[in-house]
Design a protein around this motif. Structure first.
Motif: not given
Length: 365
Positions: A300-318
């Motif tokens: 999921a994080l890889s998809y948000m960081h590398h496959d989304c345009s612009p990239p999405i940073i979650h900032r609260d993975i817990s």
């Protein structure tokens, strides 16, 4: 023939026994009306039909029983006038009492004229009561229904009009959602629909009229959080476009002074933290499931960081923001602190996330 447990009505054929002088049918289970054919027993001297369940009028044909000297019709449900013959006129009260409404010229009985008058007055009084009470009850019921319809229509109108006042609503294009349905399904966010509470808001389980099940996260209405929400609006469209098996689907967003919330797909088992704190469910989380969970979050994080345009940073993975479905598959959720990483953007200086799950350097002043 007394005390034989005979049931049913008195046979009319008994009237053919012209020589019969005594007829005792007492203490049986006879019911229904008295056969008028019994009036043909011209030689009958004794008649005892007491302690049965006979009902109706005593036949007028009994006035021909001139030979009758003793009669007992007590403990039945007979009514109306008694025959005007000596046997009935001189019968003791014990022989005619415990009936429904016998009347006539006999000891202990009311005169038929007076009884009819009382009965008519009773019927008249009953009619007055009926014709008075029923309309009043009808009016009262009408008022209750009217008030109910009025308040329901006002409530629905208020719900329909609410989104027109300083409100921002965005729904997923392929979704069939309405603000009113969400408010009504939660009864304006009644606490009994609450399934979780976090730092940013409360999560409610919502079952729509279409039977679709959703998770709605209603934000706390503090001034700081409302300011953050306004900044978050521009990123909703991007987040609603995310399509990944390990990311909770975001269906829509509503920002209003009274109700501001995000609408997500419903994930059955809830958060990873909840599952791990439940001993029974935690035991089912074997190493294969835990490894698969980690892979799901990483995907999921890889998809948000590398496959989304612009990239999405979650900032609260817990553990609170990783949800598990019925197969213990991981779904990353809660994008309340997410930000788009624009190509020309600089690093954030403000802290966002959950202490203990973010990089230590981010929490330093």
């Amino acid at each position: 023939m007394s005390k034989n447990r005979f049931a049913g009505s008195i046979p009319a054929e008994i009237g053919s026994l012209q020589s019969l002088q005594s007829l005792d049918l007492s203490w049986n289970y006879l019911m229904g009306g008295i056969a008028s054919e019994l009036g043909q027993l011209q030689r009958l001297e004794v008649l005892d039909i007491s302690h049965n369940m006979l009902s109706g009028l005593i036949p007028t044909s009994f006035s021909r029983l001139q030979s009758l000297t003793k009669v007992d019709v007590s403990y039945n449900m007979l009514e109306g006038p008694i025959p005007d013959i000596k046997a009935f006129r001189e019968a003791p009260f014990e022989a005619i009492h415990n009936n429904k409404n016998l009347c006539g010229n006999a000891t202990g009985l009311e005169a038929c004229a007076a009884l009819m008058k009382n009965k008519n007055m009773h019927k008249k009084g009953l009619k007055v009561v009926i014709f008075t009470v029923i309309p009043l009850l009808g009016c009262l019921l009408g008022l209750i229904v009217g008030f109910f319809i009025f308040f329901q229509s006002r409530r629905k109108k208020r719900l329909m009009e609410t989104p027109q006042i300083d409100v921002s609503i965005r729904w997923c294009p392929d979704g069939d959602l309405r603000y009113v349905d969400i408010i009504e399904a939660t009864e304006e966010f009644n606490s009994r629909y609450c399934i979780g509470t976090g730092g940013y808001g409360i999560v409610y389980k919502v079952v729509l009229p279409s039977e679709q099940v959703l998770a709605v996260k209603k934000f706390h209405q503090t001034e700081v959080e409302m300011t953050s929400l306004k900044a978050f609006r521009s990123e909703i469209d991007v987040l609603m476009g995310i399509r990944h098996r390990n990311i909770v689907k975001l269906y829509g967003f509503c920002s209003h002074p009274k109700h501001s919330f995000l609408v997500y797909e419903f994930v059955e088992r809830g958060s990873l933290r909840k599952v791990l704190n439940d001993e029974e469910q935690a035991v089912k989380m074997d190493w294969d499931k835990r490894l698969n969970l980690i892979k799901g979050v990483a995907n999921a994080l890889s998809y948000m960081h590398h496959d989304c345009s612009p990239p999405i940073i979650h900032r609260d993975i817990s553990s609170n923001n990783v949800l598990l479905d019925s197969e213990y598959e991981a779904h990353v959720s809660d994008f309340g602190t997410a930000r788009l990483l624009m190509p020309d953007s600089s690093n954030w200086t403000s802290f966002a996330g959950t202490f203990g799950y973010t990089a230590p350097v981010l929490s330093l002043p």
